[in-house]
Design an enzyme around this catalytic site. Structure first.
Site, PDB file in Angstrom:
ATOM      1  N   ASP A 299       0.857  -1.184   0.000  1.00 53.05           N
ATOM      2  CA  ASP A 299       0.000   0.000   0.000  1.00 53.05           C
ATOM      3  C   ASP A 299       0.894   1.235   0.000  1.00 53.05           C
ATOM      4  O   ASP A 299       1.823   1.332   0.804  1.00 53.05           O
ATOM      5  CB  ASP A 299      -0.899   0.007   1.243  1.00 53.05           C
ATOM      6  CG  ASP A 299      -2.334   0.359   0.919  1.00 53.05           C
ATOM      7  OD1 ASP A 299      -2.531   1.394   0.262  1.00 53.05           O
ATOM      8  OD2 ASP A 299      -3.247  -0.380   1.311  1.00 53.05           O
TER       9      ASP A 299
ATOM     10  N   HIS B 268     -11.074  -3.394   2.624  1.00 48.37           N
ATOM     11  CA  HIS B 268     -11.034  -3.029   4.040  1.00 48.37           C
ATOM     12  C   HIS B 268     -11.951  -1.850   4.369  1.00 48.37           C
ATOM     13  O   HIS B 268     -12.208  -1.581   5.547  1.00 48.37           O
ATOM     14  CB  HIS B 268      -9.603  -2.677   4.439  1.00 48.37           C
ATOM     15  CG  HIS B 268      -9.067  -1.490   3.703  1.00 48.37           C
ATOM     16  ND1 HIS B 268      -8.738  -1.534   2.362  1.00 48.37           N
ATOM     17  CD2 HIS B 268      -8.834  -0.215   4.093  1.00 48.37           C
ATOM     18  CE1 HIS B 268      -8.323  -0.342   1.973  1.00 48.37           C
ATOM     19  NE2 HIS B 268      -8.372   0.475   3.015  1.00 48.37           N
ATOM     20  N   ASP B 269     -12.441  -1.158   3.344  1.00 48.02           N
ATOM     21  CA  ASP B 269     -13.329  -0.001   3.552  1.00 48.02           C
ATOM     22  C   ASP B 269     -14.792  -0.317   3.264  1.00 48.02           C
ATOM     23  O   ASP B 269     -15.650   0.551   3.435  1.00 48.02           O
ATOM     24  CB  ASP B 269     -12.909   1.166   2.645  1.00 48.02           C
ATOM     25  CG  ASP B 269     -11.660   1.874   3.131  1.00 48.02           C
ATOM     26  OD1 ASP B 269     -11.380   1.833   4.342  1.00 48.02           O
ATOM     27  OD2 ASP B 269     -10.956   2.472   2.287  1.00 48.02           O
TER      28      ASP B 269
ATOM     29  N   GLU C  60      -6.286   3.927  -6.172  1.00 52.72           N
ATOM     30  CA  GLU C  60      -7.602   4.133  -5.578  1.00 52.72           C
ATOM     31  C   GLU C  60      -8.039   5.550  -5.918  1.00 52.72           C
ATOM     32  O   GLU C  60      -7.352   6.507  -5.578  1.00 52.72           O
ATOM     33  CB  GLU C  60      -7.545   3.956  -4.057  1.00 52.72           C
ATOM     34  CG  GLU C  60      -8.909   4.119  -3.403  1.00 52.72           C
ATOM     35  CD  GLU C  60      -8.835   4.324  -1.906  1.00 52.72           C
ATOM     36  OE1 GLU C  60      -9.789   3.912  -1.221  1.00 52.72           O
ATOM     37  OE2 GLU C  60      -7.862   4.903  -1.410  1.00 52.72           O
TER      38      GLU C  60
ATOM     39  N   ASP D  15      -3.150   4.661  -2.332  1.00 55.23           N
ATOM     40  CA  ASP D  15      -4.269   5.160  -1.551  1.00 55.23           C
ATOM     41  C   ASP D  15      -4.690   6.554  -2.040  1.00 55.23           C
ATOM     42  O   ASP D  15      -3.842   7.442  -2.188  1.00 55.23           O
ATOM     43  CB  ASP D  15      -3.849   5.220  -0.080  1.00 55.23           C
ATOM     44  CG  ASP D  15      -4.984   5.543   0.857  1.00 55.23           C
ATOM     45  OD1 ASP D  15      -5.933   4.744   0.925  1.00 55.23           O
ATOM     46  OD2 ASP D  15      -4.922   6.590   1.530  1.00 55.23           O
TER      47      ASP D  15
END
Length: 531
Positions: free
Chosen positions: A97, A309-310, A236, A185
């Protein structure tokens, strides 16, 4: 360099919740090493780790204090080296990440370099995505700093070339260690409108999503770093449209290999955003995914996901996590994996893990959820109405510990887990799934194998059929000499169609219920192959 990632399947690990090796209740790198053979058995090619860097954990690792060291709860750099080596020995790859829109306010840059962040004597009216204002007053500087997320996550000023040089230096360092790529991210937030103007209702997103220099910054990143390595990149990008994605992912533009879109994840939200619940309209979902499939065909590349994860658990969200949990989980997997793009599996998705409904707000850990709860309470929402939204959409749905067995704490830890385990681990767990030849796990395993066996899954054109059917998502994948016909029933009722020709490639029931017709039973999915 080949586009090896086009036939790959990615498995996302949320390290804190995956496997704890030392009994402190927190997942760690050694725990991941212990489970690599399980991931190899599933058939995945790339493991994506949510952040493992040193962090004060205000936002579970997405607030990075030191990009060059490992969070002590997860282990050491020696543990990381062992993990990377073990992954490569199994012919899998590791994607890290990359969190460079912001750092932690405890990063040395925050005190050391004045011009690495956004400082103002007078803040604008932007609101934080995590509730409250997007500016916090700093006594030391007697100024306000910008944070699109938590006040402990100040935004980096990418207008400063020194910031970019520091980021590129760090990226090279990790790639030189041998990592195989980055999930970036909120990477389309890094370019802000320099004047940082006030925004209607405080929504600053038009001024920081897909900002004025975003393509310049991504091309510079590619030229300076990424083009020198055989690596994979996924950005993302909240708020990115298919037209944006065509630019971001077109190889000629030298930006990223693929992006995460959020459009299909917003379809069950009302006009007041994520916590404003509304039922999914399947026709909306079909037409949205069709739009992305068409836009990027031969122009770029899609990433395919239901979970991360979100996001809440997809079987509880778009499926049926009760009577038809197994059938609907397999159906959702089939629908996604038969499209064009690189599929992502989030830990526990492959065994059909579900949302959780904790009985108290005090059992929740996520900063976004807790901030929202207190904000809504102050606005007069009832406790029950807020909890209903949290049960449906809260990020902790994805963060309960991985359910390995029916042993204490689902086999995740011998200690007290950092967040409570979903009580259904007694019946939903890896051990049970591996012993059942008809489990969701083996269905995912089959889907991943099919992608490697049939080129049409990677290359075929997407064609939506039965467009206006309210309960069935059906589509074809078409190549010069081959065709796939995919039927997915998103309901607990039966629907009848003409029976397609061809062999059955994969199916989530034991056999078809057909007599010259295709009778799609509740949550049934079937794929036909013609050549």
């Amino acid at each position: 360099m080949t586009d090896w990632w086009k036939k790959a399947c990615v498995y996302q690990i949320y390290p804190r919740s995956f496997m704890d090796s030392n009994g402190d209740g927190i997942g760690d790198l050694e725990g991941i090493i212990q489970k690599l053979d399980y991931l190899k058995k599933l058939g995945v090619d790339i493991i994506w780790l949510s952040p493992i860097y040193d962090s004060p954990n205000d936002d579970n690792g997405y607030d990075i204090r030191d990009y060059y060291s490992i969070m002590h709860e997860f282990g050491t750099m020696d543990d990381f080296d062992s993990l990377l080596n073990e992954i490569h020995q199994r012919d899998m790859k590791l994607m890290m990440d990359l969190v460079v829109n912001h750092t932690s306010d405890e990063h040395e840059w925050f005190r050391k370099y004045d011009d690495f962040y956004y400082w103002r004597d007078q803040p604008n009216n932007w609101k934080s995505i995590f509730s409250g204002p997007a500016w916090t007053y700093d006594k030391v500087r007697d100024q306000y700093y910008l944070h699109i997320f938590s006040k402990k996550q100040p935004d980096l000023n990418w207008e400063n070339h020194k910031v970019r040089e520091k980021v590129y230096e760090m990226m090279r360092w990790w790639l030189d260690q041998g990592v195989d790529g980055f999930r970036m991210d909120v990477i389309n937030f890094i370019s802000k409108e320099p004047s940082l103007p006030d925004a209607p209702d405080g929504d600053g997103s038009p001024y920081f999503m897909n900002g004025p220099r975003i393509h310049e910054f991504l091309r510079e990143m590619n030229d300076e770093v990424l083009s020198n390595y055989d690596c994979v990149t996924v950005g993302e990008m909240p708020g990115a449209t298919p037209e944006d994605a065509m630019i971001y992912t077109n190889p000629k533009n030298r930006e990223v290999n693929m992006i995460f879109t959020f459009e299909h994840m917003d379809l069950d939200s009302g006009s007041n955003g994520k916590w404003d619940l509304k039922p999914l309209n399947l026709i909306d979902l079909k037409e949205n995914l069709e739009k992305w499939q068409h836009a990027l065909y031969k122009n770029g590349w899609n990433s395919l996901y239901w979970n991360n994860h979100d996001q809440p658990r997809i079987v509880s969200r778009f499926g049926d996590d009760g009577k038809y949990r197994v059938e609907s989980a397999k159906m959702l997997a089939t629908c996604l994996h038969m499209m064009q793009g690189t599929p992502y599996v989030y830990q526990g998705e492959e065994i059909g893990m579900t949302n959780v409904a904790f009985d108290s707000i005090n059992r929740y850990q996520d900063i976004e959820t807790l901030n929202m709860y207190h904000e809504k309470k102050s606005e007069g929402w009832s406790h029950n109405s807020i909890m209903k939204s949290i049960y449906a959409k809260g990020r902790d749905n994805a963060r309960t510990p991985m359910q390995w067995s029916d042993a204490s704490n689902s086999g995740f830890t011998t200690g007290r887990p950092w967040i409570d385990v979903n009580p259904n681990y007694k019946t939903i767990n890896v051990e049970q799934a591996l012993q059942d030849s008809n489990s969701i796990f083996y269905h995912y395993q089959s889907l991943i194998k099919l992608r490697k066996t049939y080129n049409i899954i990677t290359t075929g054109k997407f064609k939506l059929i039965h467009r206006h059917h309210p309960n069935v998502f059906a589509f074809e994948r078409i190549d010069e000499h081959e065709k796939l016909i995919v039927y997915c029933n998103f309901s607990d009722s039966t629907h009848t169609f003409d029976l397609p020709n061809g062999e059955i490639l994969i199916h989530n029931y034991h056999q078809l219920d057909s007599n010259q017709e295709l009778n799609l039973r509740p949550w049934e999915a079937v794929v036909f192959y013609q050549n």
